[in-house]
Structures are given as C-alpha cells and as structure tokens.
Write a protein that holds these residues in place. Structure first.
Motif, PDB file in Angstrom:
ATOM      1  N   TYR A   1       0.876  -1.268  -0.050  1.00 19.50           N
ATOM      2  CA  TYR A   1       0.060   0.197  -0.037  1.00 19.50           C
ATOM      3  C   TYR A   1       0.922   1.359  -0.215  1.00 19.50           C
ATOM      4  O   TYR A   1       0.508   2.281  -0.010  1.00 19.50           O
ATOM      5  CB  TYR A   1      -0.793   0.143   1.251  1.00 19.50           C
TER       6      TYR A   1
ATOM      7  N   VAL B   1      -0.534   5.320  -0.475  1.00 18.75           N
ATOM      8  CA  VAL B   1      -0.617   6.178   0.861  1.00 18.75           C
ATOM      9  C   VAL B   1       0.248   7.191   0.629  1.00 18.75           C
ATOM     10  O   VAL B   1      -0.047   8.491   0.575  1.00 18.75           O
ATOM     11  CB  VAL B   1       0.025   5.444   1.893  1.00 18.75           C
TER      12      VAL B   1
ATOM     13  N   VAL C   1       1.585   6.974   8.935  1.00 16.27           N
ATOM     14  CA  VAL C   1       0.183   6.065   8.719  1.00 16.27           C
ATOM     15  C   VAL C   1       0.578   4.759   9.082  1.00 16.27           C
ATOM     16  O   VAL C   1      -0.136   3.872   9.865  1.00 16.27           O
ATOM     17  CB  VAL C   1      -0.380   6.082   7.269  1.00 16.27           C
TER      18      VAL C   1
ATOM     19  N   LEU D   1      -0.811   2.302  11.990  1.00 18.26           N
ATOM     20  CA  LEU D   1      -1.545   0.805  11.650  1.00 18.26           C
ATOM     21  C   LEU D   1      -0.441  -0.304  12.633  1.00 18.26           C
ATOM     22  O   LEU D   1      -1.092  -1.219  13.177  1.00 18.26           O
ATOM     23  CB  LEU D   1      -0.937   0.335  10.410  1.00 18.26           C
TER      24      LEU D   1
ATOM     25  N   SER E   1      -3.637  -1.055  14.899  1.00 17.37           N
ATOM     26  CA  SER E   1      -4.406  -1.766  13.670  1.00 17.37           C
ATOM     27  C   SER E   1      -5.687  -2.250  13.877  1.00 17.37           C
ATOM     28  O   SER E   1      -6.637  -2.514  13.157  1.00 17.37           O
ATOM     29  CB  SER E   1      -3.429  -3.131  13.270  1.00 17.37           C
TER      30      SER E   1
ATOM     31  N   TYR F   1      -9.213  -0.645  12.575  1.00 18.39           N
ATOM     32  CA  TYR F   1      -9.829  -0.724  11.214  1.00 18.39           C
ATOM     33  C   TYR F   1     -10.982  -1.800  11.599  1.00 18.39           C
ATOM     34  O   TYR F   1     -10.851  -2.975  12.271  1.00 18.39           O
ATOM     35  CB  TYR F   1      -8.878  -1.347  10.313  1.00 18.39           C
TER      36      TYR F   1
ATOM     37  N   PHE G   1     -10.556  -1.687   3.682  1.00 21.88           N
ATOM     38  CA  PHE G   1      -9.488  -1.117   4.172  1.00 21.88           C
ATOM     39  C   PHE G   1      -8.807  -0.085   3.540  1.00 21.88           C
ATOM     40  O   PHE G   1      -8.101   0.819   3.890  1.00 21.88           O
ATOM     41  CB  PHE G   1      -8.728  -2.440   4.048  1.00 21.88           C
ATOM     42  N   THR G   2      -8.751  -0.124   2.117  1.00 25.38           N
ATOM     43  CA  THR G   2      -8.106   0.806   1.311  1.00 25.38           C
ATOM     44  C   THR G   2      -8.765   2.141   1.580  1.00 25.38           C
ATOM     45  O   THR G   2      -7.922   3.069   1.679  1.00 25.38           O
ATOM     46  CB  THR G   2      -8.026   0.507  -0.222  1.00 25.38           C
TER      47      THR G   2
ATOM     48  N   TRP H   1     -10.573   3.185   4.076  1.00 25.06           N
ATOM     49  CA  TRP H   1     -10.009   3.536   5.445  1.00 25.06           C
ATOM     50  C   TRP H   1      -8.787   3.869   5.508  1.00 25.06           C
ATOM     51  O   TRP H   1      -8.294   5.046   6.206  1.00 25.06           O
ATOM     52  CB  TRP H   1     -10.387   2.375   6.435  1.00 25.06           C
ATOM     53  N   LEU H   2      -7.975   3.371   5.134  1.00 23.20           N
ATOM     54  CA  LEU H   2      -6.405   3.630   4.983  1.00 23.20           C
ATOM     55  C   LEU H   2      -6.161   5.022   4.361  1.00 23.20           C
ATOM     56  O   LEU H   2      -5.332   5.910   4.746  1.00 23.20           O
ATOM     57  CB  LEU H   2      -5.615   2.609   4.400  1.00 23.20           C
TER      58      LEU H   2
ATOM     59  N   THR I   1      -5.009   8.602   5.657  1.00 23.74           N
ATOM     60  CA  THR I   1      -3.685   9.469   5.309  1.00 23.74           C
ATOM     61  C   THR I   1      -4.219  10.663   4.980  1.00 23.74           C
ATOM     62  O   THR I   1      -3.456  11.633   5.364  1.00 23.74           O
ATOM     63  CB  THR I   1      -3.271   8.760   4.032  1.00 23.74           C
TER      64      THR I   1
END
Lengths: 192, 254
Positions: free
Chosen positions: A29, A33, A54, A58, A62, A65, A72-73, A75-76, A80
C-alpha cells in the motif's frame, strides 16, 4: 509457489506484533498512501513523514480498522488524507498553493496497484463520473477535499464569488451522488 | 420543509468535504443530531467523498521508506513509545473506575474544579491561558454550538502549534446537584473523558482547559455532556445530552 497473504491474515499478524507482516502491508500500500499524502501536501519530505506516520499508526493500532465500516483501502486512504491535512494546518498558512489540481488521467493504474483488493465497480464508476463534472466543479471539490480549504478559502484562492464556489461544490457533489445512487440501484436490480 | 432546514441540507455536501466555516458546520451538526433525512444524506455523501482519494494520480513512493519504517520499528522496540502519546489522561484511569468509582468521581470533580475549570470568580491559569491565546495573533478560534440550550455560546481558542486549547463558554444550562458536566475528547479511537465538573455560575464565562495528549488537529471534536454527578456510568462514552460541542475535523466513514 509462494501464496500472497490475505489482508486479513496480515492484519492479524500485525496485531500479534509481527514486523514482517507490517512490512508486507507497507509494500502493498505504500504507493497509494504516499500518493494521497503527496497530493495533499505537495512536498516530498512531508509526504514521506505522513506515510511513515500512517504505517506506524497501523502498527500500534491496527485494531482501529473495522471491516464492517468499509474497505481497508478506503479507511487507510481517508486516514492518510486526514493526517496530511493536519500537517497542512500545522505548517505556515502563507505558502503559495498551486491554483490547479489535476485528476488522475489514468485511473486504471489504481487497478494495477490494488491487485489484492480490487476497486469496486462503484469506485470505477465514480472515477469516470468525475469526468462528467465541469472543470470548475472538479477544482472546487478537490481544493476542499485535498487542501482542507473552506468554501470561503476557495473563493478567495480562485478569485471567484463565494456563491459560485458554493454552487460548484453542491452541484458537483449532487451529481456524484446521483451517479452513485443510480449505480447502486442497477447493482440491486442485476442481483435479483 | 422550512427554508432554513433546506439551506442546511444543501450544506451537507460541503460539510462532507470539510469545506464549511465553523459556524456553518455547527449548524449542520445541530440538524444532524435530530434529522434522519440529514443523517442519510450525510452517509451518502461520505461514501462519495471517500472515493475521491482514488482520483489521486498514483506515483511510486521513494524506495527508502521501507528501510525507514524498519528502522523506526527497531527504534520503537528499543525505547519507550513516544506514542504513550496516545495513552489517555490520568483522569480516566480504568482502575479507578473499576475499583474506586465513588472516590474517583469525587476526585475528578475536585481535580477538574481545581485544575481545569475556573468560573468567573476564579483567577488562575485557565482564564489566563484564554487571555494569552486571545491576545496572540497566530492563535485560532472555533465557535462552539449549544445543543441542550441554544443560548449556550462561546469558543475554543487554539495555540498556533495546536498544543494548547481552552474553551470559554457562556450560558450553560443549570444543573441539579445530582448532575455534572463531563468533557469528552473524540478521535479516531472514540471518546475519552476529559473530566467531570460543575460550575458555580453556569451563565459564565467559564473556562475549560483541554487536557490534550496530542495536537488539537488530531482530534475529531470535543463535547461536554450532562451526566450523573459521578460522571458517565459507561465510562468511555456519554450517556446524557450534549451541552455543547466543537468540531475540529468532520467525521469520515470507512
């Protein structure tokens, strides 16, 4: 043949304190990010530091989440963006900003990046939907979302009337929502 | 549909993007607290806004980031985490709640009264800090919105580095002896109590220094609820109505 670990297994291992799992997630990722952080900050070192933050978050949290709340993407990347915007607010407010922001001209690259967690049809629809907005609508929405500007900030920044900027944001977002709702309806129909 | 409600519904797209002024955002949040249609609209627009991150051109991150992360992990393993950072203030220690609830409640009231809050008659640091920040050119202010009583008003002042913040609030609702105010600091992880307190003069001005354990912008919002005298029985979230709130970062889904 080596099997690529699933996102779930990586997150589980990260919670168990396995550094290799975090590094594997980082490999997967980091470009996404970093890209979002750079889009907000337009400064390489700041973007690198936010990217680092970030992944450290995590590592330490972690469990934050919750899969039930979305991908997940997503949220990530929203995390960010928020961390990057925080950094924007911390640094001087007098740095010149670019007057233009470009949308991704090659959204298919995201598909290449997200080999392990594909973009949904909906997201692809929305990406193409952005092209249906006027340039002014795209610009206003992006300055708000990626620069943390208020509507008044945008009006000042672009030297446009505040009412015009408000209309661009409202109508642009309404258009995106309409497309999103229509796609949901179509998906519901096709699954019946 | 009233004209004002329609106006506020039309502000929801910009609210989702974080593009409203603090005053407008407070108005929208007041509507969101009670209006189901507004809540549904917000959910739609949040889902749409979240996809905007996918419109960012993808570029390769510098190759050294992986090694940097590995070194950071090693460094963290060797030294105490600087994100004790994210550990919470003493006021909300679970052990106290678990074993000494009545004592903790009384102690929290005392500590809050002594350290965090100063009423109009007070003369110590919270009001001084407020005045200091008000005089500083580079501080910023965010208006707070009264929920329980629309007359409640005031603002949050934040230092330029985001490390210090103090609320000045006027016209708080009058409480019974069985009630108290409770401060909540909300971030991605949820709400954490910032103290339980009462004011001698609810009309104010009253001052609340926020017990920050990270910069203000890392929080989503702050709020003060009306709780039983010992504080929220749930410990980690409010149970009573919100007296007022201040939004730092609009909520996000996902």
């Amino acid at each position: 043949m080596t099997q690529t670990p699933s996102l779930t297994s990586l997150l589980t291992r990260i919670q168990a304190g396995e550094e290799d799992a975090l590094l594997a997630l980082h490999d997967r990722y980091v470009n996404l990010v970093y890209s979002v952080a750079f889009r907000v900050l337009e400064h390489q070192q700041d973007a690198e530091e936010v990217t680092q933050d970030v992944f450290i978050r995590l590592w330490r949290k972690s469990e934050m989440y919750d899969p039930e709340k979305g991908k997940f993407t997503t949220w990530l990347l929203t995390m960010t963006r928020r961390l990057a915007l925080n950094r924007v607010r911390h640094r001087t407010r007098h740095q010149p900003l670019q007057k233009t922001l470009s949308l991704d001209e090659h959204p298919h690259m995201w598909e290449d990046q997200l080999v392990h967690e594909d973009l949904s049809e909906l997201q692809l629809v929305l990406l193409s939907a952005l092209d249906q907005l006027s340039t002014q609508q795209q610009q206003a929405i992006q300055l708000a979302y990626f620069r943390g500007m208020t509507q008044a900030d945008i009006a000042h920044h672009l030297d446009r009337p505040l009412g015009t900027v408000k209309s661009h944001i409202r109508l642009g977002m309404q258009k995106l929502r309409e497309i999103w709702l229509a796609d949901q309806t179509a998906q519901a129909g096709s699954s019946e | 549909m009233s004209l004002d409600r329609e106006r506020l519904l039309n502000l929801i797209p910009a609210y989702t993007l974080g593009a409203l002024s603090n005053e407008e955002a407070a108005e929208v949040e007041a509507l969101l607290a009670t209006d189901a249609e507004a809540q549904a609209l917000l959910a739609d627009y949040q889902a749409v806004a979240d996809t905007l991150t996918y419109a960012v051109p993808v570029q390769s991150a510098p190759g050294h980031l992986r090694d940097d992360l590995r070194q950071r992990l090693q460094s963290d393993a060797e030294t105490p985490s600087d994100e004790a950072d994210l550990q919470r203030p003493v006021i909300d220690m679970p052990v106290w709640r678990r074993f000494l609830v009545p004592v903790a409640a009384a102690l929290a009231l005392f500590i809050a009264g002594a350290l965090l809050i100063v009423s109009r008659s007070g003369s110590t640091s919270p009001e001084s800090l407020y005045n200091e920040l008000a005089a500083a050119e580079d501080s910023r202010a965010i208006a707070l919105v009264g929920d329980f009583d629309e007359a409640t008003n005031g603002e949050l002042l934040i230092s330029s580095d985001g490390e210090h913040a103090v609320i000045r609030v006027n016209q708080l609702p009058a409480l019974t002896v069985e009630q108290a105010f409770q401060l909540w600091l909300v971030d991605d992880d949820g709400a954490v109590s910032g103290g339980v307190f009462q004011f001698e003069s609810p009309e104010g001005p009253n001052y609340i220094v926020l017990p920050l354990d990270k910069p203000v912008d890392d929080y989503l919002r702050f709020g003060v609820s009306i709780e039983p005298a010992g504080g929220s029985p749930l410990g980690n979230r409010p149970t009573g109505p919100r007296a007022f709130g201040v939004t730092i970062n609009p909520p996000q889904s996902g």
